[in-house]
Enzyme design. Structure first.
Site, PDB file in Angstrom:
ATOM      1  N   GLU A 141      -8.601  -4.691   0.667  1.00  0.00           N
ATOM      2  CA  GLU A 141      -7.876  -4.635   1.671  1.00  0.00           C
ATOM      3  C   GLU A 141      -8.337  -5.487   2.851  1.00  0.00           C
ATOM      4  OE1 GLU A 141      -7.501  -0.144   2.062  1.00  0.00           O
ATOM      5  OE2 GLU A 141      -5.385   0.173   1.345  1.00  0.00           O
ATOM      6  N   THR A 170       0.360  -0.760  -4.432  1.00  0.00           N
ATOM      7  CA  THR A 170       0.927  -0.105  -3.100  1.00  0.00           C
ATOM      8  C   THR A 170       0.734  -1.453  -1.579  1.00  0.00           C
ATOM      9  OG1 THR A 170      -1.196   1.233  -3.160  1.00  0.00           O
ATOM     10  CG2 THR A 170       0.077   2.148  -3.782  1.00  0.00           C
ATOM     11  N   SER A 212      -2.274   6.059   4.011  1.00  0.00           N
ATOM     12  CA  SER A 212      -2.009   6.019   2.829  1.00  0.00           C
ATOM     13  C   SER A 212      -2.547   6.586   1.991  1.00  0.00           C
ATOM     14  CB  SER A 212      -2.615   4.292   3.370  1.00  0.00           C
ATOM     15  OG  SER A 212      -3.989   4.089   3.686  1.00  0.00           O
ATOM     16  N   THR A 248      -9.440   2.019  -7.617  1.00  0.00           N
ATOM     17  CA  THR A 248      -8.329   2.735  -7.483  1.00  0.00           C
ATOM     18  C   THR A 248      -6.928   2.002  -7.638  1.00  0.00           C
ATOM     19  OG1 THR A 248      -7.588   4.062  -5.789  1.00  0.00           O
ATOM     20  CG2 THR A 248      -5.542   3.825  -6.448  1.00  0.00           C
ATOM     21  N   ASN A 304      -6.880   0.744   7.425  1.00  0.00           N
ATOM     22  CA  ASN A 304      -7.326   2.264   6.806  1.00  0.00           C
ATOM     23  C   ASN A 304      -6.922   2.815   7.858  1.00  0.00           C
ATOM     24  OD1 ASN A 304      -7.961   2.196   3.977  1.00  0.00           O
ATOM     25  ND2 ASN A 304      -9.585   0.885   4.514  1.00  0.00           N
ATOM     26  N   LYS A 326      -3.533  -2.538 -10.220  1.00  0.00           N
ATOM     27  CA  LYS A 326      -3.169  -2.429  -8.765  1.00  0.00           C
ATOM     28  C   LYS A 326      -3.945  -1.847  -8.233  1.00  0.00           C
ATOM     29  CE  LYS A 326      -2.034   1.168  -6.521  1.00  0.00           C
ATOM     30  NZ  LYS A 326      -2.416   1.768  -5.317  1.00  0.00           N
TER      31      LYS A 326
END
Lengths: 412, 412
Positions: free
Chosen positions: A288, A174, A412, A208, A407, A197
């Site tokens: 991220e 993702t 997302s 996640t 974010n 992932k």
């Protein structure tokens, strides 16, 4: 990559090799692929299949501890009551979470379609043998025409060999910037392969995180379950990027038995642990907005569990994470954070070091503490609670502008 | 300001007035001032004194729950075993936390110096009657020559009247951009006044937060303690900006009895609650990096305590907070966050609304949910757990670039 060709001695004298350019198809008996089914608007790969050709189908799983569970989690939990799996279908581009009874029907229909396509392809399969994983935005139904069309195509494109595993790892991404896979080749001629992932929403229970681990070892479901729970507790459970925890986290371990080798439980435990540990390092490095990889180690705790709890409290503290982003050796924030951990500590004897340099001794600043250089990308924080011998490490990252940007700028 | 001249009916028919341009010297029997003692390199005001002229000296306090407690907290906890306070000295420019036994000696010496200066000034005072509060960077010793010199000066500059209170509120600021004070004038001719500071590190127990509340009501220490604990549990304990909790949090309530009016316990509770609630609104509005003020309300919980726990989990979630910063009605993140709260909930019947518009009904998206306008500065998030009647609200803010900037760019 760091893991390429890494070998290690696990104490028994055997030498085992960890390789990062191989994944779920490294072990014998597995096929996989990834395709673009049109679920993602971008047209990027978004559907992956992992298929166990047998002869065994034993499997184990761990799932998110979130009370709000996505439809594919609810489905796959039911499948796993059988302790076996013949195939796993995974999609990115939508989490199918918070989608109500219709969302569950979508998952069920996906499993049925996979079973039907595999049966048509020549392997009689029931929906109850098909695990389903989804990742992406929470709250929207999946475009089922795309998913079901993709399922028909993907079964025909399943490759053996390493390429198929790499395509699958690509299709589950993702916000990941790189695919994550690793394989462990045991010198006794059995193999564990894996893909994962996950770049955000990594948290207390699991990241996640979709992760499929395969092995050609002969192992029954109970042996797999023990190996997976042992590994998850020491790896994914100790990776905490932002304290958030997904509705979709799923880690599956499938054994084909194709090597005809039966490792001892300890060998299996060690191999699965090594694979999960390496995937965690890859997930942390691609989190991220990460600019620094941070390992928070707590020593001197009453128990290992206390050490992990305290390390997690520090790893989740926004003020610690922003200070590290700013390369600021602000050890006072570490003390303030750990002081809120619900564990025993000797507040006036706590010591802290950054990258090996003591910055706080017996609860007070060490000489030169404000001058420690934290400009590098790898930061080690070690905190001694001075009450026992329990130790534990939680991996996290800094809290950066890029994290906020990624974010806040889009759903997302 | 919003609180100016606000009046409210507390159900008994009495009307009471809340005024924001008055603080700790609004009640009779209190003097205060703030000066620049040179503790801050900037030369800004950094030392404040609040002095109770009596005739009563009853007091109550709540402190940080952090196990790592700053020297002034350890000192003032000892003072408060007497349940009385004649004076409070507060400094900004340094927290005197994690400074070891020498830091504690510094706090003790400060209290002795205040007692001595007050005695010289004509009011026989012992160090055990002097509360000490500090705020600023953790880990450094205070410049005691500046502090002790300032103590001598400040006693002579203590003003009566409103000006002194305003100066004190100014001198305790750190990253606050505005001073926070409020006074409540009860129609029965007694008054509560207060000042507070705190812009970051606001968390579960308390904000970083120094707060001094004064009243000229006649109230013994037990009545004050009940009023203060009741208010703190419903206000400061429900303000959670970044989940971090200070080593220095202190809230003090002092009663002079100068009005000669003895309110009922209910009246006192309501007045202290109103003052603390208003201060929380001011602290929230001036939080570090705030671009949105967020109220997270959980309804339908099994108990009020469960509701507050669940609201706090949502309020601390980085993904919820960054979404709100981006004005993104990403309700799935709210579901994912609340699903990790350790409380009872009916996952498939949870409902969520943003600013009064339903975005999730029975665990699934509501029509138009992605189009809700969150561009304003005040955001209300209401989550119904569908298992009971417990309700609670936690105030927080968004997670913005400015928060990251402010907390990464320098040691604070």
């Amino acid at each position: 990559m760091a893991g390429d060709g890494r070998t290690f001695d696990r104490g028994s004298g055997t030498v085992t090799k960890l390789v990062r350019n191989q994944g779920v198809t490294a072990p014998s008996g597995f096929r996989a692929t990834g395709i673009s089914a049109g679920i993602k608007a971008s047209g990027r790969p978004d559907l992956a299949l992992v298929f166990n050709e047998g002869p065994d189908y034993a499997a184990a799983a761990v799932f998110t501890r979130n009370k709000v569970k996505a439809a594919p989690v609810l489905w796959t939990q039911q499948v796993m009551t059988t302790k076996r799996l013949r195939a796993v279908i995974l999609n990115s581009g939508g989490a199918n979470a918070c989608t109500g009874p219709l969302g569950f029907q979508d998952t069920h229909a996906t499993a049925e379609a996979v079973a039907s396509a595999l049966s048509d392809w020549g392997t009689e399969t029931g929906a109850i043998e098909v695990g389903v994983c989804s990742t992406g935005l929470i709250g929207d139904r999946l475009p089922m025409d795309k998913v079901l069309g993709g399922v028909k195509d993907i079964v025909h494109e399943m490759a053996g060999g390493l390429t198929g595993g790499a395509e699958a790892a690509q299709a589950i991404m993702t916000t990941d910037t790189v695919p994550k896979q690793v394989a462990l080749h045991h010198e006794s001629s059995w193999t564990v392969g894996a893909m994962a992932k996950g770049a955000g929403m990594m948290a207390p229970s699991l990241a996640t995180m979709l992760c499929v681990i395969t092995t050609d070892a002969v192992a029954d479901a109970d042996a797999l379950d023990r190996a997976l729970r042992n590994a998850a507790a020491r790896t994914f459970d100790r990776l905490d990027i932002d304290g958030s925890c997904s509705t979709n986290d799923t880690v599956l371990l499938l054994a084909s038995g194709a090597s005809e080798i039966t490792p001892t439980q300890d060998e299996l435990d060690a191999a699965v642990l090594a694979v999960c540990d390496d995937l965690c390092a890859q997930l942390q490095a691609d989190a991220e907005g990460v600019t620094k990889r941070v390992a928070v180690t707590v020593t001197g705790a009453a128990t290992e569990a206390d050490a992990v709890v305290a390390a997690r409290v520090i790893a989740r503290d926004s003020l610690v994470k922003t200070a590290i982003f700013g390369s600021d050796p602000n050890w006072g924030r570490v003390l303030a954070a750990v002081g809120m951990a619900p564990v025993d500590m000797a507040a006036d004897r706590i010591s802290v070091s950054f990258n090996g340099t003591p910055v706080c001794i017996d609860g007070a600043g060490a000489p030169g503490a404000r001058d420690v250089d934290l400009s590098g990308a790898d930061i080690s924080v070690v905190v001694d609670l001075a009450v026992g011998v329990g130790e534990g490490t939680v991996r996290t990252t800094d809290l950066s502008h890029a994290y906020v940007e990624e974010n806040s700028a889009y759903s997302s």
